[in-house]
Design a protein around this motif. Structure first.
Motif, PDB file in Angstrom:
ATOM      1  N   ALA A   1      42.948  18.042  -7.215  1.00 43.50           N
ATOM      2  CA  ALA A   1      43.291  17.508  -6.057  1.00 43.50           C
ATOM      3  C   ALA A   1      42.015  17.081  -5.387  1.00 43.50           C
ATOM      4  O   ALA A   1      42.185  16.265  -4.608  1.00 43.50           O
ATOM      5  CB  ALA A   1      43.821  18.752  -5.256  1.00 43.50           C
ATOM      6  N   GLY A   2      40.903  17.828  -5.411  1.00 44.66           N
ATOM      7  CA  GLY A   2      39.449  17.568  -4.846  1.00 44.66           C
ATOM      8  C   GLY A   2      39.130  16.434  -5.434  1.00 44.66           C
ATOM      9  O   GLY A   2      38.344  15.393  -4.652  1.00 44.66           O
ATOM     10  N   GLN A   3      39.188  16.156  -6.583  1.00 42.59           N
ATOM     11  CA  GLN A   3      38.816  14.855  -7.442  1.00 42.59           C
ATOM     12  C   GLN A   3      39.659  13.487  -6.735  1.00 42.59           C
ATOM     13  O   GLN A   3      38.924  12.401  -6.256  1.00 42.59           O
ATOM     14  CB  GLN A   3      38.984  14.685  -8.707  1.00 42.59           C
ATOM     15  N   VAL A   4      41.103  13.778  -6.622  1.00 47.55           N
ATOM     16  CA  VAL A   4      41.739  12.847  -6.005  1.00 47.55           C
ATOM     17  C   VAL A   4      41.215  12.381  -4.484  1.00 47.55           C
ATOM     18  O   VAL A   4      41.324  11.466  -4.161  1.00 47.55           O
ATOM     19  CB  VAL A   4      43.406  13.140  -5.978  1.00 47.55           C
ATOM     20  N   ALA A   5      41.109  13.660  -3.716  1.00 52.30           N
ATOM     21  CA  ALA A   5      40.733  13.402  -2.400  1.00 52.30           C
ATOM     22  C   ALA A   5      39.672  12.607  -2.352  1.00 52.30           C
ATOM     23  O   ALA A   5      39.417  11.786  -1.299  1.00 52.30           O
ATOM     24  CB  ALA A   5      40.694  14.906  -1.737  1.00 52.30           C
ATOM     25  N   VAL A   6      38.540  12.778  -3.124  1.00 57.74           N
ATOM     26  CA  VAL A   6      37.185  11.979  -3.172  1.00 57.74           C
ATOM     27  C   VAL A   6      37.654  10.559  -3.006  1.00 57.74           C
ATOM     28  O   VAL A   6      37.065   9.723  -2.551  1.00 57.74           O
ATOM     29  CB  VAL A   6      36.114  12.405  -4.066  1.00 57.74           C
TER      30      VAL A   6
ATOM     31  N   ALA B   1      46.720   4.419  -6.603  1.00 54.53           N
ATOM     32  CA  ALA B   1      48.321   4.456  -6.547  1.00 54.53           C
ATOM     33  C   ALA B   1      48.631   4.756  -5.080  1.00 54.53           C
ATOM     34  O   ALA B   1      49.924   4.832  -4.810  1.00 54.53           O
ATOM     35  CB  ALA B   1      49.122   5.022  -7.634  1.00 54.53           C
ATOM     36  N   GLY B   2      47.855   5.356  -4.501  1.00 51.05           N
ATOM     37  CA  GLY B   2      48.304   5.692  -3.105  1.00 51.05           C
ATOM     38  C   GLY B   2      48.463   7.297  -2.666  1.00 51.05           C
ATOM     39  O   GLY B   2      48.390   7.846  -1.532  1.00 51.05           O
ATOM     40  N   SER B   3      47.954   8.182  -3.614  1.00 53.20           N
ATOM     41  CA  SER B   3      47.982   9.462  -3.503  1.00 53.20           C
ATOM     42  C   SER B   3      46.697   9.976  -2.447  1.00 53.20           C
ATOM     43  O   SER B   3      45.481   9.388  -2.622  1.00 53.20           O
ATOM     44  CB  SER B   3      47.753  10.526  -4.695  1.00 53.20           C
ATOM     45  N   ASP B   4      47.012  10.798  -1.425  1.00 52.36           N
ATOM     46  CA  ASP B   4      45.796  11.209  -0.685  1.00 52.36           C
ATOM     47  C   ASP B   4      45.928  12.631   0.026  1.00 52.36           C
ATOM     48  O   ASP B   4      46.728  12.882   0.794  1.00 52.36           O
ATOM     49  CB  ASP B   4      45.976   9.921   0.870  1.00 52.36           C
ATOM     50  N   PRO B   5      45.375  13.573  -0.841  1.00 51.51           N
ATOM     51  CA  PRO B   5      45.490  14.921  -0.371  1.00 51.51           C
ATOM     52  C   PRO B   5      44.697  15.230   0.807  1.00 51.51           C
ATOM     53  O   PRO B   5      45.030  16.368   1.460  1.00 51.51           O
ATOM     54  CB  PRO B   5      44.997  15.500  -1.509  1.00 51.51           C
ATOM     55  N   THR B   6      44.155  14.104   1.294  1.00 50.68           N
ATOM     56  CA  THR B   6      43.198  14.472   2.625  1.00 50.68           C
ATOM     57  C   THR B   6      43.663  14.307   3.830  1.00 50.68           C
ATOM     58  O   THR B   6      43.527  14.649   4.875  1.00 50.68           O
ATOM     59  CB  THR B   6      41.938  13.710   2.642  1.00 50.68           C
ATOM     60  N   GLY B   7      45.054  13.651   3.995  1.00 55.05           N
ATOM     61  CA  GLY B   7      45.685  13.114   5.086  1.00 55.05           C
ATOM     62  C   GLY B   7      44.961  12.210   6.002  1.00 55.05           C
ATOM     63  O   GLY B   7      45.029  12.129   7.127  1.00 55.05           O
ATOM     64  N   GLY B   8      44.152  11.181   5.350  1.00 52.06           N
ATOM     65  CA  GLY B   8      43.603   9.827   5.962  1.00 52.06           C
ATOM     66  C   GLY B   8      42.088  10.186   6.087  1.00 52.06           C
ATOM     67  O   GLY B   8      41.548   9.636   7.247  1.00 52.06           O
ATOM     68  N   ALA B   9      41.516  11.206   5.634  1.00 46.12           N
ATOM     69  CA  ALA B   9      39.869  11.474   5.796  1.00 46.12           C
ATOM     70  C   ALA B   9      39.095  10.253   5.499  1.00 46.12           C
ATOM     71  O   ALA B   9      39.599   9.427   4.448  1.00 46.12           O
ATOM     72  CB  ALA B   9      39.499  12.578   4.848  1.00 46.12           C
ATOM     73  N   ILE B  10      37.988  10.120   6.242  1.00 47.79           N
ATOM     74  CA  ILE B  10      37.051   9.006   5.879  1.00 47.79           C
ATOM     75  C   ILE B  10      35.764   9.529   5.521  1.00 47.79           C
ATOM     76  O   ILE B  10      34.789   8.854   5.171  1.00 47.79           O
ATOM     77  CB  ILE B  10      37.097   7.887   7.047  1.00 47.79           C
ATOM     78  N   TYR B  11      35.575  10.862   5.739  1.00 46.22           N
ATOM     79  CA  TYR B  11      34.136  11.584   5.329  1.00 46.22           C
ATOM     80  C   TYR B  11      34.623  13.013   4.791  1.00 46.22           C
ATOM     81  O   TYR B  11      35.841  13.540   4.768  1.00 46.22           O
ATOM     82  CB  TYR B  11      33.409  11.990   6.791  1.00 46.22           C
ATOM     83  N   TYR B  12      33.799  13.344   3.909  1.00 42.77           N
ATOM     84  CA  TYR B  12      33.725  14.676   3.360  1.00 42.77           C
ATOM     85  C   TYR B  12      32.451  15.145   3.034  1.00 42.77           C
ATOM     86  O   TYR B  12      31.267  14.616   2.996  1.00 42.77           O
ATOM     87  CB  TYR B  12      34.384  14.789   1.959  1.00 42.77           C
ATOM     88  N   TYR B  13      32.182  16.497   3.056  1.00 47.24           N
ATOM     89  CA  TYR B  13      30.918  17.208   2.663  1.00 47.24           C
ATOM     90  C   TYR B  13      31.134  18.669   2.287  1.00 47.24           C
ATOM     91  O   TYR B  13      32.222  19.258   2.250  1.00 47.24           O
ATOM     92  CB  TYR B  13      30.175  17.217   4.002  1.00 47.24           C
ATOM     93  N   ASN B  14      29.991  19.120   1.369  1.00 46.01           N
ATOM     94  CA  ASN B  14      30.001  20.499   1.089  1.00 46.01           C
ATOM     95  C   ASN B  14      29.215  21.199   1.865  1.00 46.01           C
ATOM     96  O   ASN B  14      27.763  21.087   2.107  1.00 46.01           O
ATOM     97  CB  ASN B  14      29.242  20.322  -0.378  1.00 46.01           C
ATOM     98  N   PRO B  15      29.655  22.174   2.821  1.00 43.06           N
ATOM     99  CA  PRO B  15      29.003  23.066   3.834  1.00 43.06           C
ATOM    100  C   PRO B  15      27.679  23.586   3.190  1.00 43.06           C
ATOM    101  O   PRO B  15      26.733  24.019   4.000  1.00 43.06           O
ATOM    102  CB  PRO B  15      29.975  23.868   4.532  1.00 43.06           C
ATOM    103  N   ALA B  16      27.896  24.083   1.730  1.00 39.01           N
ATOM    104  CA  ALA B  16      26.662  24.718   1.452  1.00 39.01           C
ATOM    105  C   ALA B  16      25.558  23.856   0.877  1.00 39.01           C
ATOM    106  O   ALA B  16      24.523  24.493   0.749  1.00 39.01           O
ATOM    107  CB  ALA B  16      27.328  25.367   0.106  1.00 39.01           C
ATOM    108  N   LYS B  17      25.815  22.739   0.975  1.00 40.82           N
ATOM    109  CA  LYS B  17      24.737  21.800   0.596  1.00 40.82           C
ATOM    110  C   LYS B  17      24.159  20.852   1.335  1.00 40.82           C
ATOM    111  O   LYS B  17      22.961  20.355   1.322  1.00 40.82           O
ATOM    112  CB  LYS B  17      25.143  20.984  -0.877  1.00 40.82           C
TER     113      LYS B  17
END
Length: 220
Positions: free
Chosen positions: A125-130, A182-198
């Protein structure tokens, strides 16, 4: 005069035959069955899985499991039950008869490469989200309007600079790319992401978090 009339009739008949051939080819192209593959098949599988008809992999390959799911969908929706996704079945699913231009093979390859580099080891799901973040950016006025433009935008993704982008692509990344396209978006419309540990970027911490998936926080 008679000869001219005959020529006009002949040309008109030829035009009718050509148009008929084009229409027939379009009708044929809009029908998907066992053995078909591509982005429209991915859309079919994505929709059927979302609605509970299909439990297989979203791989863009129209196999026996996809055919069975299409039959169940047709039966439930009063369509001819033949296991083929023709124009009426596609219309009932809300799918266009032809694949969107944005989902060509080069975009699948490019998006899969980014997903593999940015989300290797993350849950599916995280890969689809990216992948969805990239698609969302193409629709946002602050970013380029193409997938390649978003991915290669200067400073957008660290994997371009550190070489991770050019490593072998994980199989799951291809599936995730197709699903995002195909249109799947687990993020709900996000345009940014980050790893807080990095991350060392202080600005990204100010972005409102929509959802956390695996190691990544997805933001608006």
């Amino acid at each position: 005069m008679e000869r001219t009339t005959k020529r006009i009739i002949t040309l008109a008949l030829a035009l009718v035959l050509v148009l008929g051939g084009v229409i027939a080819l379009r009708a044929q192209a809009a029908s998907y069955k066992r053995g078909s593959s591509g982005e429209v098949v991915t859309q079919i599988q994505t929709k059927l899985k979302r609605w509970g008809y299909y439990n297989g992999a979203i791989d863009g390959i129209y196999g026996s499991a996809t055919e069975k799911a299409v039959r169940l969908f047709q039966q439930k929706n009063g369509l001819t039950v033949d296991g083929k996704a023709g124009q009426k079945t596609l219309s009932a699913m809300g799918i266009s008869a032809s694949a969107p231009a944005a989902t060509n093979d080069s975009n699948v390859e490019l998006l899969a490469r980014l997903i593999s580099a940015e989300a290797r080891g993350e849950p599916y799901a995280g890969q689809v989200a990216v992948g969805a973040v990239v698609i969302n950016r193409t629709r946002h006025p602050s970013f380029p309007s193409t997938i390649s433009g978003v991915i290669y935008q200067r400073g957008a993704f660290s994997c371009i600079d550190d070489g991770q982008f050019y490593k072998p692509i994980a199989d799951s990344a291809y599936r995730a790319a197709r699903e995002a396209l195909a249109g799947s978006d687990p993020t709900g419309g996000a345009i940014y992401y980050y790893n807080p540990a990095k991350t060392t970027n202080k600005w990204i911490w100010s972005r409102p978090v929509i959802v956390t998936i695996g190691s990544h926080r997805f933001c608006s």
